[in-house]
Write a protein that holds these residues in place. Structure first.
Motif, PDB file in Angstrom:
ATOM      1  N   TYR A  55       0.840  -1.200   0.000  1.00 11.62           N
ATOM      2  CA  TYR A  55       0.000   0.000   0.000  1.00 11.62           C
ATOM      3  C   TYR A  55       0.877   1.253   0.000  1.00 11.62           C
ATOM      4  O   TYR A  55       2.074   1.188   0.258  1.00 11.62           O
ATOM      5  CB  TYR A  55      -0.898   0.032   1.239  1.00 11.62           C
ATOM      6  CG  TYR A  55      -1.736  -1.201   1.425  1.00 11.62           C
ATOM      7  CD1 TYR A  55      -2.932  -1.371   0.738  1.00 11.62           C
ATOM      8  CD2 TYR A  55      -1.325  -2.212   2.297  1.00 11.62           C
ATOM      9  CE1 TYR A  55      -3.706  -2.503   0.920  1.00 11.62           C
ATOM     10  CE2 TYR A  55      -2.090  -3.350   2.474  1.00 11.62           C
ATOM     11  CZ  TYR A  55      -3.275  -3.493   1.785  1.00 11.62           C
ATOM     12  OH  TYR A  55      -4.027  -4.623   1.958  1.00 11.62           O
ATOM     13  N   GLU A  56       0.257   2.390  -0.224  1.00 10.70           N
ATOM     14  CA  GLU A  56       0.990   3.653  -0.106  1.00 10.70           C
ATOM     15  C   GLU A  56       0.928   4.195   1.320  1.00 10.70           C
ATOM     16  O   GLU A  56       1.397   5.289   1.602  1.00 10.70           O
ATOM     17  CB  GLU A  56       0.410   4.682  -1.084  1.00 10.70           C
ATOM     18  CG  GLU A  56       0.722   4.339  -2.535  1.00 10.70           C
ATOM     19  CD  GLU A  56       0.196   5.362  -3.514  1.00 10.70           C
ATOM     20  OE1 GLU A  56      -0.170   6.480  -3.071  1.00 10.70           O
ATOM     21  OE2 GLU A  56       0.141   5.051  -4.711  1.00 10.70           O
ATOM     22  N   THR A  57       0.373   3.413   2.214  1.00  7.99           N
ATOM     23  CA  THR A  57       0.241   3.806   3.622  1.00  7.99           C
ATOM     24  C   THR A  57       1.607   4.026   4.260  1.00  7.99           C
ATOM     25  O   THR A  57       2.501   3.188   4.129  1.00  7.99           O
ATOM     26  CB  THR A  57      -0.501   2.700   4.399  1.00  7.99           C
ATOM     27  OG1 THR A  57      -1.731   2.410   3.733  1.00  7.99           O
ATOM     28  CG2 THR A  57      -0.784   3.127   5.827  1.00  7.99           C
ATOM     29  N   ARG A  58       1.762   5.149   4.962  1.00  8.16           N
ATOM     30  CA  ARG A  58       3.007   5.399   5.709  1.00  8.16           C
ATOM     31  C   ARG A  58       2.908   4.690   7.061  1.00  8.16           C
ATOM     32  O   ARG A  58       1.903   4.808   7.757  1.00  8.16           O
ATOM     33  CB  ARG A  58       3.198   6.899   5.941  1.00  8.16           C
ATOM     34  CG  ARG A  58       3.222   7.730   4.666  1.00  8.16           C
ATOM     35  CD  ARG A  58       4.473   7.468   3.853  1.00  8.16           C
ATOM     36  NE  ARG A  58       4.585   8.353   2.725  1.00  8.16           N
ATOM     37  CZ  ARG A  58       5.189   9.539   2.746  1.00  8.16           C
ATOM     38  NH1 ARG A  58       5.693  10.014   3.858  1.00  8.16           N
ATOM     39  NH2 ARG A  58       5.274  10.252   1.639  1.00  8.16           N
ATOM     40  N   PHE A  59       3.978   4.009   7.426  1.00  4.82           N
ATOM     41  CA  PHE A  59       3.999   3.196   8.647  1.00  4.82           C
ATOM     42  C   PHE A  59       4.830   3.896   9.726  1.00  4.82           C
ATOM     43  O   PHE A  59       6.020   4.137   9.542  1.00  4.82           O
ATOM     44  CB  PHE A  59       4.556   1.810   8.315  1.00  4.82           C
ATOM     45  CG  PHE A  59       4.816   0.936   9.505  1.00  4.82           C
ATOM     46  CD1 PHE A  59       3.922   0.876  10.560  1.00  4.82           C
ATOM     47  CD2 PHE A  59       5.958   0.154   9.565  1.00  4.82           C
ATOM     48  CE1 PHE A  59       4.171   0.062  11.658  1.00  4.82           C
ATOM     49  CE2 PHE A  59       6.220  -0.656  10.649  1.00  4.82           C
ATOM     50  CZ  PHE A  59       5.318  -0.708  11.698  1.00  4.82           C
ATOM     51  N   ILE A  60       4.180   4.189  10.856  1.00 13.54           N
ATOM     52  CA  ILE A  60       4.789   4.954  11.950  1.00 13.54           C
ATOM     53  C   ILE A  60       4.789   4.111  13.228  1.00 13.54           C
ATOM     54  O   ILE A  60       3.825   3.400  13.510  1.00 13.54           O
ATOM     55  CB  ILE A  60       3.976   6.256  12.211  1.00 13.54           C
ATOM     56  CG1 ILE A  60       3.797   7.083  10.932  1.00 13.54           C
ATOM     57  CG2 ILE A  60       4.608   7.074  13.335  1.00 13.54           C
ATOM     58  CD1 ILE A  60       5.051   7.680  10.369  1.00 13.54           C
ATOM     59  N   ILE A  61       5.862   4.204  13.991  1.00 14.17           N
ATOM     60  CA  ILE A  61       5.934   3.535  15.300  1.00 14.17           C
ATOM     61  C   ILE A  61       5.700   4.576  16.398  1.00 14.17           C
ATOM     62  O   ILE A  61       6.275   5.657  16.375  1.00 14.17           O
ATOM     63  CB  ILE A  61       7.321   2.877  15.509  1.00 14.17           C
ATOM     64  CG1 ILE A  61       7.534   1.719  14.523  1.00 14.17           C
ATOM     65  CG2 ILE A  61       7.484   2.397  16.950  1.00 14.17           C
ATOM     66  CD1 ILE A  61       6.712   0.489  14.779  1.00 14.17           C
ATOM     67  N   ASN A  62       4.881   4.219  17.369  1.00 10.46           N
ATOM     68  CA  ASN A  62       4.629   5.111  18.498  1.00 10.46           C
ATOM     69  C   ASN A  62       5.743   4.986  19.547  1.00 10.46           C
ATOM     70  O   ASN A  62       6.128   3.874  19.918  1.00 10.46           O
ATOM     71  CB  ASN A  62       3.281   4.750  19.137  1.00 10.46           C
ATOM     72  CG  ASN A  62       2.909   5.709  20.248  1.00 10.46           C
ATOM     73  OD1 ASN A  62       2.778   6.905  20.029  1.00 10.46           O
ATOM     74  ND2 ASN A  62       2.754   5.194  21.449  1.00 10.46           N
ATOM     75  N   ASP A  63       6.247   6.113  19.985  1.00  7.48           N
ATOM     76  CA  ASP A  63       7.168   6.222  21.140  1.00  7.48           C
ATOM     77  C   ASP A  63       8.592   5.718  20.902  1.00  7.48           C
ATOM     78  O   ASP A  63       9.538   6.339  21.364  1.00  7.48           O
ATOM     79  CB  ASP A  63       6.651   5.458  22.369  1.00  7.48           C
ATOM     80  CG  ASP A  63       5.401   6.067  22.971  1.00  7.48           C
ATOM     81  OD1 ASP A  63       5.039   7.199  22.600  1.00  7.48           O
ATOM     82  OD2 ASP A  63       4.768   5.398  23.807  1.00  7.48           O
ATOM     83  N   ARG A  64       8.747   4.586  20.229  1.00  6.23           N
ATOM     84  CA  ARG A  64      10.013   3.862  20.274  1.00  6.23           C
ATOM     85  C   ARG A  64      10.860   4.081  19.027  1.00  6.23           C
ATOM     86  O   ARG A  64      10.663   3.451  17.996  1.00  6.23           O
ATOM     87  CB  ARG A  64       9.730   2.369  20.465  1.00  6.23           C
ATOM     88  CG  ARG A  64       9.054   2.010  21.787  1.00  6.23           C
ATOM     89  CD  ARG A  64      10.017   2.081  22.945  1.00  6.23           C
ATOM     90  NE  ARG A  64      11.113   1.136  22.750  1.00  6.23           N
ATOM     91  CZ  ARG A  64      11.086  -0.133  23.165  1.00  6.23           C
ATOM     92  NH1 ARG A  64      10.041  -0.613  23.815  1.00  6.23           N
ATOM     93  NH2 ARG A  64      12.123  -0.924  22.965  1.00  6.23           N
ATOM     94  N   LEU A  65      11.842   4.957  19.158  1.00  3.11           N
ATOM     95  CA  LEU A  65      12.774   5.236  18.063  1.00  3.11           C
ATOM     96  C   LEU A  65      13.541   3.980  17.656  1.00  3.11           C
ATOM     97  O   LEU A  65      13.759   3.728  16.469  1.00  3.11           O
ATOM     98  CB  LEU A  65      13.738   6.342  18.504  1.00  3.11           C
ATOM     99  CG  LEU A  65      14.817   6.772  17.514  1.00  3.11           C
ATOM    100  CD1 LEU A  65      14.200   7.336  16.248  1.00  3.11           C
ATOM    101  CD2 LEU A  65      15.739   7.812  18.168  1.00  3.11           C
ATOM    102  N   ASP A  66      13.938   3.172  18.641  1.00  2.00           N
ATOM    103  CA  ASP A  66      14.702   1.956  18.330  1.00  2.00           C
ATOM    104  C   ASP A  66      13.878   0.982  17.494  1.00  2.00           C
ATOM    105  O   ASP A  66      14.371   0.411  16.511  1.00  2.00           O
ATOM    106  CB  ASP A  66      15.213   1.284  19.617  1.00  2.00           C
ATOM    107  CG  ASP A  66      14.102   0.970  20.620  1.00  2.00           C
ATOM    108  OD1 ASP A  66      13.017   1.597  20.557  1.00  2.00           O
ATOM    109  OD2 ASP A  66      14.316   0.093  21.491  1.00  2.00           O
TER     110      ASP A  66
END
Length: 199
Positions: A55-66
């Motif tokens: 998909y063209e959906t952008r995938f983001i992680i909450n809180d955790r940079l690692d």
């Protein structure tokens, strides 16, 4: 600009529901997992990375940079007690996305100065997802929009039935969790909200 539909997901809702929402068309999906080990969080992040590939959906992680770095996510969303935006930008470089939670004008201005790409502001309505969320007033929200010239997604208890209010206040998008994933038919909810975003 096109207004965003931003899904906040965790695997407790079931992979099938997340998949149905993705199939219906999500602009951004954030993985927000609480009370699990880092190893399990990374496993789930890698699984969601796989699910979003087509998909063209952008995938983001909450809180955790690692976890964002290790899973190959498109970016990270940071709260006020997480790694500072400025430091995250050093790690992620200029091409990955950094979102920041901003509940006040001061927080919003600092996030912009430090290199955030978008803001999330709320809570607009009571929510079971975050029981300690402090309500935001229309006046504060519009002051944030005025002082922080980057996209802002409204967050907190938003559903197809109540989303017209934050949109009328100038929100660039809607961040929704239970309002989609708790529905019997998540895809139908996505389509309903998409119509409202297009008005």
């Amino acid at each position: 600009m096109k207004r965003w539909l931003y899904l906040i997901a965790d695997f407790s809702y079931g992979e099938e529901k997340i998949q149905a929402a993705l199939d219906a068309g999500i602009d951004y999906i954030q993985l927000r997992e609480k009370n699990i080990s880092s190893a399990e969080y990374l496993l789930r992040a890698k699984r969601l990375r796989e699910m979003t590939e087509k998909y063209e959906t952008r995938f983001i992680i909450n809180d955790r940079l690692d976890i964002a770095l290790l899973s190959g996510a498109d970016g990270v969303h940071l709260g006020q007690t997480d790694v500072p935006v400025k430091d995250a930008r050093v790690c992620l470089g200029k091409d990955r996305i950094i979102g920041a939670t901003a509940k006040t004008v001061e927080q919003a201005k600092k996030a912009v100065e430090d290199g955030a790409d978008y803001l999330g502001s709320g809570a607009w309505f009571p929510t079971d997802t975050k029981k300690d969320a402090v309500p935001i007033s229309q006046e504060v929200y519009q002051a944030i929009l005025k002082e922080a010239p980057i996209p802002n997604v409204a967050v907190g208890g938003i559903t197809a039935d109540n989303c017209k209010w934050p949109l009328s206040c100038g929100a660039h998008g809607l961040a929704i969790s239970a309002g989609i994933l708790k529905a019997e038919d998540p895809a139908a909810e996505v389509r309903k909200i998409r119509k409202l975003l297009a008005i």
